[in-house]
Design a protein around this motif. Structure first.
Motif, PDB file in Angstrom:
ATOM      1  N   SER A 196     -12.709   3.350  -8.015  1.00 13.46           N
ATOM      2  CA  SER A 196     -11.716   4.637  -7.942  1.00 13.46           C
ATOM      3  C   SER A 196     -12.308   5.762  -8.351  1.00 13.46           C
ATOM      4  O   SER A 196     -13.342   5.773  -9.461  1.00 13.46           O
ATOM      5  CB  SER A 196     -10.889   4.200  -9.886  1.00 13.46           C
ATOM      6  N   GLY A 198     -10.483   9.848  -8.878  1.00 11.50           N
ATOM      7  CA  GLY A 198      -8.867  10.387  -8.674  1.00 11.50           C
ATOM      8  C   GLY A 198      -8.382   9.026  -9.043  1.00 11.50           C
ATOM      9  O   GLY A 198      -8.551   8.841 -10.023  1.00 11.50           O
ATOM     10  N   LYS A 199      -7.385   9.603  -8.089  1.00 11.07           N
ATOM     11  CA  LYS A 199      -5.987   8.503  -8.355  1.00 11.07           C
ATOM     12  C   LYS A 199      -6.662   7.740  -7.377  1.00 11.07           C
ATOM     13  O   LYS A 199      -5.297   6.574  -7.370  1.00 11.07           O
ATOM     14  CB  LYS A 199      -4.519   8.936  -7.860  1.00 11.07           C
ATOM     15  N   TRP A 200      -7.323   7.624  -6.732  1.00  8.95           N
ATOM     16  CA  TRP A 200      -7.236   6.348  -5.047  1.00  8.95           C
ATOM     17  C   TRP A 200      -8.082   5.282  -5.585  1.00  8.95           C
ATOM     18  O   TRP A 200      -9.395   4.944  -6.203  1.00  8.95           O
ATOM     19  CB  TRP A 200      -8.181   7.372  -3.879  1.00  8.95           C
ATOM     20  N   ARG A 201      -7.446   4.443  -5.502  1.00  5.08           N
ATOM     21  CA  ARG A 201      -8.498   2.751  -4.956  1.00  5.08           C
ATOM     22  C   ARG A 201      -9.072   3.204  -3.892  1.00  5.08           C
ATOM     23  O   ARG A 201      -8.193   2.648  -2.951  1.00  5.08           O
ATOM     24  CB  ARG A 201      -7.437   1.843  -5.799  1.00  5.08           C
ATOM     25  N   CYS A 202     -10.349   3.028  -4.289  1.00  7.42           N
ATOM     26  CA  CYS A 202     -11.012   2.524  -2.136  1.00  7.42           C
ATOM     27  C   CYS A 202     -11.992   1.110  -2.342  1.00  7.42           C
ATOM     28  O   CYS A 202     -12.355   1.024  -3.460  1.00  7.42           O
ATOM     29  CB  CYS A 202     -11.211   3.782  -2.300  1.00  7.42           C
ATOM     30  N   ASP A 224      -1.629   4.743   1.603  1.00 11.00           N
ATOM     31  CA  ASP A 224      -1.357   4.825  -0.064  1.00 11.00           C
ATOM     32  C   ASP A 224      -1.546   5.953  -0.541  1.00 11.00           C
ATOM     33  O   ASP A 224      -1.618   6.817  -1.015  1.00 11.00           O
ATOM     34  CB  ASP A 224      -2.992   3.988  -0.070  1.00 11.00           C
ATOM     35  N   HIS A 271     -13.364   9.446  -0.901  1.00 15.43           N
ATOM     36  CA  HIS A 271     -14.807  10.386  -1.522  1.00 15.43           C
ATOM     37  C   HIS A 271     -15.739   9.579  -0.528  1.00 15.43           C
ATOM     38  O   HIS A 271     -15.806   8.540  -0.282  1.00 15.43           O
ATOM     39  CB  HIS A 271     -15.188   9.010  -2.531  1.00 15.43           C
ATOM     40  N   THR A 282     -14.173  14.250  -3.114  1.00 16.83           N
ATOM     41  CA  THR A 282     -13.380  13.856  -3.598  1.00 16.83           C
ATOM     42  C   THR A 282     -11.240  14.476  -3.296  1.00 16.83           C
ATOM     43  O   THR A 282     -11.644  15.220  -3.519  1.00 16.83           O
ATOM     44  CB  THR A 282     -13.286  13.298  -4.818  1.00 16.83           C
ATOM     45  N   LYS A 284      -7.770  15.207  -3.466  1.00 16.49           N
ATOM     46  CA  LYS A 284      -7.554  15.962  -4.468  1.00 16.49           C
ATOM     47  C   LYS A 284      -6.072  15.223  -4.817  1.00 16.49           C
ATOM     48  O   LYS A 284      -5.288  14.891  -5.305  1.00 16.49           O
ATOM     49  CB  LYS A 284      -7.784  17.006  -5.249  1.00 16.49           C
ATOM     50  N   THR A 285      -5.797  16.270  -3.732  1.00 20.57           N
ATOM     51  CA  THR A 285      -3.815  15.989  -3.263  1.00 20.57           C
ATOM     52  C   THR A 285      -3.844  16.155  -1.239  1.00 20.57           C
ATOM     53  O   THR A 285      -4.699  16.368  -0.745  1.00 20.57           O
ATOM     54  CB  THR A 285      -3.384  17.260  -3.319  1.00 20.57           C
TER      55      THR A 285
END
Length: 311
Positions: A196, A198-202, A224, A271, A282, A284-285
């Motif tokens: 993970s 930030g808010k991303w699971r990868c 996603d 990332h 990474t 961010k938005t």
């Protein structure tokens, strides 16, 4: 453009453009730190590492995609990379330079905001740049110890360290391959596990070149990120346009199809880690919103520089 004297009868190419906005090119250039824009070191940096808005209010265009990533690397923490994407137009903002791809013009524009200069790259000028790069590396290989010492004396410590890496036989050989598009293609393979950022699971993917790991990606399904394949179509077109002179390691705009083949779904790197330059980026938005047309135009007060031809 002109050829700047390096001493004796040797010449160096003055200011080769950043035609391939590879993350590693940006990282290396940034790690060298700021310097006077007209210095010999700055010219050499642009040549070796290939790292190179309108104020008029324009009407918004149809909704586009905006991807903003944070850069973390020595001396550059906190900077951002921003991609503005439309089907046939892409604007890529890197710390210190901007790239505008115009598929409708079959051209790419390399902007240097601090100098208010730009270069227009077409398939023909890219061939010229590759030839000029070859001449430059021939020169670097032929430099005498005295010429090398003279040049290094004017460099700050960080830039001198990078230059010394280039001046090794391995560095010169690799640099010439990069500049002339002869590097072997990157291989993508799963490196195992998820993470993970930030808010991303990868999912982790390793990029290998010449049998050696070059970078690590963590990729997520584009769904996603709230995106579709159409949202990234402009980015794919930009990558295809720049393929003949693409960088040496994975940039998020490179290898999207290869990543899909490895992981089994349409994915995008959220990332990126490049150990060689201690760099990470990474996302961010990710936004979908109308984009002003002037984002994809060269400002009227920018001066055009021609692409240097080989001599």
């Amino acid at each position: 453009m002109h050829w700047g004297s390096l001493g004796g009868d040797k010449q160096v190419v003055d200011g080769l453009p950043s035609w391939a906005p590879s993350i590693i090119a940006v990282a290396v250039a940034l790690s060298l730190g700021p310097e006077p824009p007209d210095s010999l070191e700055n010219k050499m940096r642009r040549s070796v590492f290939a790292v190179v808005l309108s104020t008029t209010v324009a009407a918004p265009a149809l909704a586009g995609t905006v991807i903003t990533s944070e850069v973390s690397a020595p001396n550059v923490a906190g900077h951002s990379i921003v991609y503005y994407i439309e089907p046939d137009r892409v604007r890529m903002e890197y710390p210190g330079h901007i790239v505008i791809f115009r598929g409708d013009q079959d051209a790419e524009y390399m902007l240097a905001p601090t100098e208010k200069k730009f270069r227009r790259m077409t398939p023909e000028t890219m061939k010229q740049s590759a030839a000029a790069a070859t001449k430059m590396f021939e020169l670097l290989r032929s430099m005498s110890p005295e010429q090398r010492a003279q040049l290094e004396k004017r460099m700050p410590p960080e830039q001198r360290a990078q230059f010394e890496k280039i001046m090794t036989p391995e560095g010169l050989a690799q640099g010439e391959k990069i500049m002339t598009g002869q590097t072997p293609k990157s291989e993508y393979r799963k490196s195992g596990g998820t993470a993970s950022f930030g808010k991303w699971r990868c999912e982790r993917v390793e990029v290998v070149k010449d049998g050696k790991p070059r970078s690590t990606l963590c990729v997520a399904a584009i769904s996603d990120l709230g995106l579709t394949e159409d949202d990234l179509s402009g980015l794919r077109r930009a990558a295809a346009f720049m393929e003949p002179i693409a960088g040496a390691v994975a940039d998020p705009i490179d290898g999207l199809h290869s990543i899909e083949e490895v992981v089994g779904y349409v994915a995008y790197p959220v990332h990126v880690e490049i150990p060689a330059v201690e760099m990470q980026t990474t996302i961010k938005t990710v936004e979908t919103k109308p984009l002003a047309a002037d984002l994809f135009e060269v400002p009227a007060d920018y001066q055009e520089e021609s692409v240097p031809a080989p001599r």
